[in-house]
Design an enzyme around this catalytic site. Structure first.
Site, PDB file in Angstrom:
ATOM      1  N   TYR A  31       0.829  -1.218   0.000  1.00  0.00           N
ATOM      2  CA  TYR A  31       0.000   0.000   0.000  1.00  0.00           C
ATOM      3  C   TYR A  31       0.862   1.266   0.000  1.00  0.00           C
ATOM      4  CZ  TYR A  31      -3.818   3.069   1.721  1.00  0.00           C
ATOM      5  OH  TYR A  31      -4.748   4.063   1.902  1.00  0.00           O
ATOM      6  N   LYS A  35       0.902   4.091  -2.829  1.00  0.00           N
ATOM      7  CA  LYS A  35       0.525   5.480  -2.523  1.00  0.00           C
ATOM      8  C   LYS A  35       1.684   6.451  -2.790  1.00  0.00           C
ATOM      9  CE  LYS A  35      -3.803   5.079  -1.315  1.00  0.00           C
ATOM     10  NZ  LYS A  35      -4.820   5.448  -2.328  1.00  0.00           N
TER      11      LYS A  35
HETATM   12  P1  NAP Z   1     -13.399   2.227   1.644  1.00  0.00           P
HETATM   13  O1  NAP Z   1     -14.408   2.683   2.639  1.00  0.00           O
HETATM   14  O2  NAP Z   1     -12.877   0.841   1.762  1.00  0.00           O
HETATM   15  O3  NAP Z   1     -13.996   2.489   0.183  1.00  0.00           O
HETATM   16  C1  NAP Z   1     -13.252   2.144  -0.950  1.00  0.00           C
HETATM   17  C2  NAP Z   1     -14.200   1.892  -2.092  1.00  0.00           C
HETATM   18  O4  NAP Z   1     -13.413   1.546  -3.252  1.00  0.00           O
HETATM   19  C3  NAP Z   1     -15.145   0.709  -1.818  1.00  0.00           C
HETATM   20  O5  NAP Z   1     -16.476   1.059  -2.128  1.00  0.00           O
HETATM   21  C4  NAP Z   1     -14.602  -0.360  -2.741  1.00  0.00           C
HETATM   22  O6  NAP Z   1     -15.581  -1.248  -3.242  1.00  0.00           O
HETATM   23  C5  NAP Z   1     -14.055   0.468  -3.883  1.00  0.00           C
HETATM   24  N1  NAP Z   1     -13.157  -0.315  -4.703  1.00  0.00           N
HETATM   25  C6  NAP Z   1     -12.219  -1.218  -4.309  1.00  0.00           C
HETATM   26  N2  NAP Z   1     -11.618  -1.764  -5.359  1.00  0.00           N
HETATM   27  C7  NAP Z   1     -12.181  -1.214  -6.462  1.00  0.00           C
HETATM   28  C8  NAP Z   1     -11.984  -1.404  -7.847  1.00  0.00           C
HETATM   29  N3  NAP Z   1     -11.070  -2.274  -8.321  1.00  0.00           N
HETATM   30  N4  NAP Z   1     -12.740  -0.683  -8.710  1.00  0.00           N
HETATM   31  C9  NAP Z   1     -13.681   0.179  -8.247  1.00  0.00           C
HETATM   32  N5  NAP Z   1     -13.901   0.393  -6.936  1.00  0.00           N
HETATM   33  C10 NAP Z   1     -13.163  -0.302  -6.045  1.00  0.00           C
HETATM   34  O7  NAP Z   1     -12.096   3.162   1.667  1.00  0.00           O
HETATM   35  P2  NAP Z   1     -11.900   4.696   2.089  1.00  0.00           P
HETATM   36  O8  NAP Z   1     -11.390   4.716   3.455  1.00  0.00           O
HETATM   37  O9  NAP Z   1     -13.088   5.497   1.740  1.00  0.00           O
HETATM   38  O10 NAP Z   1     -10.664   5.065   1.147  1.00  0.00           O
HETATM   39  C11 NAP Z   1     -10.807   5.775  -0.089  1.00  0.00           C
HETATM   40  C12 NAP Z   1      -9.422   6.114  -0.621  1.00  0.00           C
HETATM   41  O11 NAP Z   1      -8.726   6.906   0.335  1.00  0.00           O
HETATM   42  C13 NAP Z   1      -8.553   4.901  -0.904  1.00  0.00           C
HETATM   43  O12 NAP Z   1      -7.750   5.129  -2.034  1.00  0.00           O
HETATM   44  C14 NAP Z   1      -7.690   4.823   0.340  1.00  0.00           C
HETATM   45  O13 NAP Z   1      -6.487   4.146   0.096  1.00  0.00           O
HETATM   46  C15 NAP Z   1      -7.487   6.294   0.638  1.00  0.00           C
HETATM   47  N6  NAP Z   1      -7.131   6.578   2.031  1.00  0.00           N
HETATM   48  C16 NAP Z   1      -7.979   6.261   3.054  1.00  0.00           C
HETATM   49  C17 NAP Z   1      -7.607   6.562   4.355  1.00  0.00           C
HETATM   50  C18 NAP Z   1      -8.487   6.256   5.550  1.00  0.00           C
HETATM   51  O14 NAP Z   1      -8.044   6.486   6.689  1.00  0.00           O
HETATM   52  N7  NAP Z   1      -9.720   5.774   5.376  1.00  0.00           N
HETATM   53  C19 NAP Z   1      -6.362   7.157   4.614  1.00  0.00           C
HETATM   54  C20 NAP Z   1      -5.526   7.449   3.544  1.00  0.00           C
HETATM   55  C21 NAP Z   1      -5.915   7.162   2.249  1.00  0.00           C
HETATM   56  P3  NAP Z   1     -15.909  -2.651  -2.473  1.00  0.00           P
HETATM   57  O15 NAP Z   1     -16.575  -2.268  -1.233  1.00  0.00           O
HETATM   58  O16 NAP Z   1     -16.820  -3.375  -3.408  1.00  0.00           O
HETATM   59  O17 NAP Z   1     -14.597  -3.313  -2.263  1.00  0.00           O
END
Ligand code: NAP
Length: 255
Positions: free
Chosen positions: A156, A160
């Protein structure tokens, strides 16, 4: 299409069925954009799209795997046909497959690279011709504080950090066409992704949130709206001189 003097932009937000992506989709709709809510499962996108429509906005739910070139191409063509030229892209879809390197499978390495890096590349590539034709475009890629290093996340953090290099290089390539490309690197945001991390490490989500709050200068964890606010700036009409940047939205300084 225009409202008064202001052109209505069409935004593509990936991974928008929930979490940060859903927050970004709602915010960009509130900002006046038509929004394509893209995620793996179209039916999972529908509630977000319906919520936007019910609030008076325009939205389209689209199912696509961002790591699949044909699905991305078909999704972008559908968005262009039903909403208009997609000139705003938020590459947000993401997954985690954490493990220490001696236990990390090749598949978990490849899957994380495919969604974050290949996905951002494919969606940007499919949309860039609409942007260069319009002489306007805004791309925002989701990075993470994990790009700076985080135990158990070699896949990851590499993805990133790769997103940051991709962002800067694409900004150099597309700038002269009126297209900006920036990255947002969130800290701890309350979503299913961080809830899953708590479950996997055997502590409650409340305990994990408390630990994250204790480390943040602002003494709280982040919410999807915090990231959506930063996205809203980067994709705004007035942000045309801001490109190739990585903005840490983490409740405190990061280096
Ligand atoms: P999340 O709640 O897990 O949501 C991610 C979404 O992406 C889910 O709906 C998932 O679908 C979808 N997804 C996964 N693989 C996919 C694919 N191949 N094609 C299309 N959609 C796909 O995550 P989040 O926390 O909102 O994170 C969003 C972004 O922010 C990510 O890039 C993550 O790395 C980044 N981020 C998050 C955090 C944090 O603290 N939450 C911190 C830093 C960066 P499914 O449910 O069907 O798998």
């Amino acid at each position: 299409m225009t409202t008064g003097q202001q052109r209505v932009r069409v935004a593509v937000v990936t991974g928008a069925a929930r979490g940060i992506g859903a927050g970004v989709a709602r915010r960009l709709a509130a900002d006046g954009m038509a929004v394509a809510v893209i995620d793996l499962d179209e039916s999972a996108c529908a509630p977000v799209a319906e919520e936007i429509t019910a609030a008076g906005g325009r939205a389209l739910a689209v199912g696509a795997d961002v790591s699949d070139p044909e699905q991305v191409e078909a999704a972008v063509q559908r968005v262009a046909g039903e909403l208009g030229a997609p000139t705003v892209v938020v590459n947000n879809a993401g997954i985690i497959r954490d493990n220490l390197i001696f236990k990390m499978s090749v598949e978990d390495w490849d899957t994380v690279m495919a969604v974050h890096l290949r996905g951002a590349f494919l969606v940007a590539k499919a949309c860039q011709s609409y942007m260069t034709r319009e002489g306007f475009g805004r791309i925002v890629n989701l990075s993470s504080t994990s790009a700076l290093g985080n135990r158990g996340q070699t896949n990851y953090s590499a993805a990133k950090a790769g997103v940051q290099g991709f962002t800067k290089t694409l900004a150099i390539e597309l700038g002269k066409f009126g297209v900006t490309v920036n990255a947002i690197a969130p800290g701890f945001i309350e979503t299913e992704m961080t809830a899953a991390t708590a479950a996997r490490t055997g502590i409650s989500f409340d305990e994990l949130k408390s630990a994250a709050s204790a480390q943040a200068a602002v003494a709280r964890t982040g919410r999807p709206e915090d990231i959506a606010h930063a996205v809203s700036f980067f994709v705004s009409e007035g942000a045309g001189f801001t490109t190739g940047q990585v903005l840490y939205v983490a409740g405190g300084p990061c280096d």
